[in-house]
Design a protein around this motif. Structure first.
Motif, PDB file in Angstrom:
ATOM      1  N   GLY A   5       0.815  -1.212   0.000  1.00  0.00           N
ATOM      2  CA  GLY A   5       0.000   0.000   0.000  1.00  0.00           C
ATOM      3  C   GLY A   5       0.847   1.259   0.000  1.00  0.00           C
ATOM      4  O   GLY A   5       0.572   2.215  -0.728  1.00  0.00           O
ATOM      5  N   ALA A   6       1.898   1.250   0.836  1.00  0.00           N
ATOM      6  CA  ALA A   6       2.769   2.428   0.911  1.00  0.00           C
ATOM      7  C   ALA A   6       3.515   2.627  -0.396  1.00  0.00           C
ATOM      8  O   ALA A   6       3.702   3.765  -0.858  1.00  0.00           O
ATOM      9  CB  ALA A   6       3.754   2.258   2.061  1.00  0.00           C
ATOM     10  N   LEU A   8       2.455   1.763  -3.341  1.00  0.00           N
ATOM     11  CA  LEU A   8       1.481   2.285  -4.298  1.00  0.00           C
ATOM     12  C   LEU A   8       1.250   3.788  -4.092  1.00  0.00           C
ATOM     13  O   LEU A   8       1.223   4.565  -5.036  1.00  0.00           O
ATOM     14  CB  LEU A   8       0.144   1.555  -4.125  1.00  0.00           C
ATOM     15  N   ARG A   9       1.100   4.147  -2.826  1.00  0.00           N
ATOM     16  CA  ARG A   9       0.845   5.560  -2.528  1.00  0.00           C
ATOM     17  C   ARG A   9       2.037   6.424  -2.948  1.00  0.00           C
ATOM     18  O   ARG A   9       1.876   7.489  -3.546  1.00  0.00           O
ATOM     19  CB  ARG A   9       0.561   5.737  -1.046  1.00  0.00           C
ATOM     20  N   GLU A  13       1.880   9.456  -5.632  1.00  0.00           N
ATOM     21  CA  GLU A  13       2.348  10.793  -5.256  1.00  0.00           C
ATOM     22  C   GLU A  13       3.484  11.254  -6.175  1.00  0.00           C
ATOM     23  O   GLU A  13       3.650  12.443  -6.434  1.00  0.00           O
ATOM     24  CB  GLU A  13       2.834  10.798  -3.799  1.00  0.00           C
ATOM     25  N   ALA A  16       1.783  12.015  -9.739  1.00  0.00           N
ATOM     26  CA  ALA A  16       0.759  13.077  -9.703  1.00  0.00           C
ATOM     27  C   ALA A  16       0.841  13.780  -8.357  1.00  0.00           C
ATOM     28  O   ALA A  16       0.119  13.437  -7.426  1.00  0.00           O
ATOM     29  CB  ALA A  16      -0.639  12.482  -9.921  1.00  0.00           C
ATOM     30  N   ILE A  19      -2.241  18.571  -5.073  1.00  0.00           N
ATOM     31  CA  ILE A  19      -2.748  19.844  -5.599  1.00  0.00           C
ATOM     32  C   ILE A  19      -3.003  20.763  -4.408  1.00  0.00           C
ATOM     33  O   ILE A  19      -3.899  20.508  -3.600  1.00  0.00           O
ATOM     34  CB  ILE A  19      -4.059  19.620  -6.384  1.00  0.00           C
TER      35      ILE A  19
ATOM     36  N   HIS B  15     -10.609  20.616   1.513  1.00  0.00           N
ATOM     37  CA  HIS B  15      -9.524  20.350   0.568  1.00  0.00           C
ATOM     38  C   HIS B  15      -8.545  19.328   1.132  1.00  0.00           C
ATOM     39  O   HIS B  15      -8.105  18.414   0.435  1.00  0.00           O
ATOM     40  CB  HIS B  15      -8.814  21.660   0.239  1.00  0.00           C
ATOM     41  N   GLU B  19      -8.727  16.242  -1.356  1.00  0.00           N
ATOM     42  CA  GLU B  19      -7.756  16.314  -2.459  1.00  0.00           C
ATOM     43  C   GLU B  19      -7.061  14.986  -2.745  1.00  0.00           C
ATOM     44  O   GLU B  19      -7.032  14.538  -3.905  1.00  0.00           O
ATOM     45  CB  GLU B  19      -6.735  17.432  -2.159  1.00  0.00           C
ATOM     46  N   PRO B  20      -6.501  14.310  -1.722  1.00  0.00           N
ATOM     47  CA  PRO B  20      -5.819  13.049  -2.047  1.00  0.00           C
ATOM     48  C   PRO B  20      -6.765  12.008  -2.639  1.00  0.00           C
ATOM     49  O   PRO B  20      -6.391  11.253  -3.530  1.00  0.00           O
ATOM     50  CB  PRO B  20      -5.275  12.585  -0.687  1.00  0.00           C
ATOM     51  N   ARG B  23      -7.725  13.036  -6.300  1.00  0.00           N
ATOM     52  CA  ARG B  23      -6.557  12.885  -7.176  1.00  0.00           C
ATOM     53  C   ARG B  23      -6.251  11.402  -7.400  1.00  0.00           C
ATOM     54  O   ARG B  23      -6.032  10.966  -8.535  1.00  0.00           O
ATOM     55  CB  ARG B  23      -5.360  13.611  -6.559  1.00  0.00           C
ATOM     56  N   VAL B  27      -6.517   9.784 -11.008  1.00  0.00           N
ATOM     57  CA  VAL B  27      -5.237   9.360 -11.592  1.00  0.00           C
ATOM     58  C   VAL B  27      -5.261   7.856 -11.859  1.00  0.00           C
ATOM     59  O   VAL B  27      -4.790   7.388 -12.897  1.00  0.00           O
ATOM     60  CB  VAL B  27      -4.067   9.744 -10.664  1.00  0.00           C
ATOM     61  N   ARG B  36      -4.721  14.073 -12.936  1.00  0.00           N
ATOM     62  CA  ARG B  36      -4.400  15.186 -12.042  1.00  0.00           C
ATOM     63  C   ARG B  36      -5.055  16.472 -12.535  1.00  0.00           C
ATOM     64  O   ARG B  36      -5.558  17.274 -11.754  1.00  0.00           O
ATOM     65  CB  ARG B  36      -2.885  15.368 -11.942  1.00  0.00           C
ATOM     66  N   ALA B  39      -8.615  16.341 -11.605  1.00  0.00           N
ATOM     67  CA  ALA B  39      -8.782  16.574 -10.167  1.00  0.00           C
ATOM     68  C   ALA B  39      -8.654  18.054  -9.846  1.00  0.00           C
ATOM     69  O   ALA B  39      -9.418  18.602  -9.038  1.00  0.00           O
ATOM     70  CB  ALA B  39      -7.745  15.762  -9.391  1.00  0.00           C
ATOM     71  N   VAL B 113      -5.987   1.402  -5.216  1.00  0.00           N
ATOM     72  CA  VAL B 113      -5.262   2.622  -4.822  1.00  0.00           C
ATOM     73  C   VAL B 113      -5.970   3.331  -3.665  1.00  0.00           C
ATOM     74  O   VAL B 113      -5.352   3.729  -2.682  1.00  0.00           O
ATOM     75  CB  VAL B 113      -5.108   3.569  -6.031  1.00  0.00           C
ATOM     76  N   ALA B 117      -3.718   2.044  -0.838  1.00  0.00           N
ATOM     77  CA  ALA B 117      -2.674   3.080  -0.819  1.00  0.00           C
ATOM     78  C   ALA B 117      -3.085   4.269   0.047  1.00  0.00           C
ATOM     79  O   ALA B 117      -2.259   4.856   0.725  1.00  0.00           O
ATOM     80  CB  ALA B 117      -2.380   3.543  -2.238  1.00  0.00           C
ATOM     81  N   TYR B 118      -4.388   4.609   0.028  1.00  0.00           N
ATOM     82  CA  TYR B 118      -4.818   5.806   0.753  1.00  0.00           C
ATOM     83  C   TYR B 118      -5.668   5.487   1.989  1.00  0.00           C
ATOM     84  O   TYR B 118      -6.158   6.394   2.660  1.00  0.00           O
ATOM     85  CB  TYR B 118      -5.556   6.764  -0.186  1.00  0.00           C
TER      86      TYR B 118
END
Lengths: 339, 157
Positions: A5-6, A8-9, A13, A16, A19, B15, B19-20, B23, B27, B36, B39, B113, B117-118
């Motif tokens: 997971g890390a 992938l993150r 990042e 992309a 923002i 935000h 945002e993450p 995005r 993405v 991006r 987003a 993801v 990932a998040y």
């Protein structure tokens, strides 16, 4: 090694980056000249990036959308060109057999092409139309046998504007909008949203049918508006002023907004060549545009230095907002040595 | 007197959380460039229409739809979803990762993801993407199997 997971993150990042709020503010819009006054919204902050503003004009984010949106309201529901699910099943079988009377309903990976255009032609008498946006209603669940890829959408919703007849006088040379003049006034188009579904079979061989439509004219937050392009004479005057200032060695800074090649800023030799020789001559090499519907022009220029070297720069881009602000923007902007 | 207190329903607070997720979701579906950009446009839209968006039940899900709509217009320019090469190379990103991600369907990539990932729950990811939690779970399971197989890692990684 970090867990999956890390990793992938970190990867996301890296490709992309985040923002930030500042980037969002820069992406907000500046006022536009020449559009219908009653719908104009005053937006503070003239120092905002006009490149983003131009993009936003195109995307229709300059408008309040003062009326409540009716995008979810179904004005008509039915099935077209078949009249029932049973008819659609028959049409699917005929399309599978290669019958040309039905194969046009199964256009593979281009469902936004012929089917909605033929619908608005036969249903509303629109002789010509342009696709300006696509919405969708997702399939709630995994469509059987499709693995989700590309076919997770249950309803596709193309938004079509009606083209009037003849030449679009504000954009006579534009390959897309040049033959699509507005039908309401000089800047506004009628808009229909069409609902497309594959009722019998999902995937590239399934036929698409229209299951509904809605008149969303005036509710597209500006996407159905073409900007009034800047006067070409004003544009040339602006560029000439910029180039004269560069030759004079002072006052050229204010003419330049953001110049980038992709995301990388491009440094301009405003007053001198890379070898330090002052500019002594210029030529506007090309002026292309305006681009429909945002009214943007692209220009390239050639500068000659005292030591005989020369560069070509461009494209400088300027739409109505930029010309009013008196500057140029440029993405994919390049400076190349010129023989 | 100035104050640093930030209201919980302010755009900056929104935000930070949204945002993450926006995005990552865009993405994973449309690639680094288009995703991006989409987003960003969705967040700009959210900022411009914050008074309306803040009152919605699911503002992230709404802005995700805005981003998808924008991305479809941008999509014609590029179809590179997972770049071959990183813009810059980090030592911990193995070369196989982009290739392995490309083998996933876009739905699987988004689910993996967002969740792995998040750190979103199935329900949170479902809210962003506008599908059911069970759909997210299915995509995650299938996606992880493909991903681990391609990377040659076991289920603990």
């Amino acid at each position: 090694m970090p867990e999956l997971g890390a990793r992938l993150r970190d990867y996301v990042e890296a490709i992309a980056p985040p923002i930030g709020e500042e980037e969002i503010r820069r992406g907000a819009a500046a006022p536009v000249v020449g559009l219908t006054p009653p719908r104009r919204r005053a937006i503070p902050g003239l120092g905002l990036a006009a490149l983003a503003a131009t993009l936003l004009v195109m995307l229709g984010l300059l408008w309040d959308g003062a009326q409540p949106s009716r995008l979810g309201d179904q004005i008509w529901r039915g099935i077209w060109p078949q009249s029932s699910r049973e008819d659609a099943e028959h049409a699917q079988a005929r399309a599978d057999a290669g019958d040309d009377d039905y194969t046009w309903q199964a256009p593979g990976d281009d469902p936004l092409g012929l089917v909605p255009r033929r619908f608005v032609r036969e249903h509303f008498g629109w002789s010509d139309a342009r696709l300006i946006a696509v919405g969708s209603v997702p399939f709630d669940g995994v469509p059987p046998g499709t693995d989700g890829e590309d076919w997770e959408v249950r309803v596709l919703q193309p938004y079509l504007i009606r083209c009037g007849s003849g030449t679009n006088l504000a954009y006579p040379l534009d390959p897309v909008g040049g033959t699509c003049p507005p039908t309401i006034d000089e800047t506004h188009y009628e808009v229909i949203r069409v609902d497309l579904e594959q009722l019998v079979r999902r995937g590239p061989t399934g036929i698409w049918v229209v299951t509904g439509w809605a008149d969303v004219t005036g509710e597209m937050e500006g996407r159905e508006v073409q900007a009034v392009p800047p006067d070409e004479e004003d544009l040339i005057t602006l560029m000439t002023g910029f180039l004269e200032a560069r030759l004079a060695g002072t006052g050229a800074e204010g003419y330049v907004g953001t110049l980038t090649y992709w995301n990388d800023p491009v440094e301009l030799g405003l007053y001198r060549s890379s070898s330090g020789s002052p500019w002594v001559g210029y030529e506007i090499r090309s002026v292309e545009g305006p681009e429909w519907p945002n009214g943007t022009y692209s220009l390239t220029v050639r500068l000659t230095a005292a030591d005989g070297s020369a560069v070509e720069e461009g494209p400088y881009r300027a739409g109505p907002v930029d010309v009013r602000l008196g500057w140029f923007q440029g993405n994919l902007f390049e400076v190349t040595e010129s023989p | 007197m100035e104050t640093d207190v930030e209201e919980s329903d302010s755009f900056p607070a929104f935000h930070r959380g949204a945002e993450p997720r926006l995005r990552a979701a865009l993405v994973a579906r449309f690639g680094s460039q288009t995703g991006r950009e989409a987003a960003l446009e969705a967040l700009v839209y959210g900022w411009e229409h914050w008074q309306r968006v803040r009152g919605m039940d699911n503002p992230i899900g709404y802005l995700y739809r805005v981003g998808v709509s924008r991305a479809r217009r941008l999509w014609r320019r590029t179809r590179v979803v997972v770049p071959e090469e990183l813009p810059f190379r980090e030592p911990w990103v193995e070369p196989e990762l982009p290739r392995a991600l490309r083998r996933l369907s876009s739905s699987q990539r988004q689910a993996v993801v967002l969740v792995h990932a998040y750190g979103l729950t199935f329900r949170e990811a479902a809210g962003v993407l506008g599908v059911s939690p069970s759909t997210i779970q299915t995509h995650c399971t299938r996606g992880l199997v493909k991903l681990r197989s391609a990377l040659g890692v076991n289920a603990d990684a």
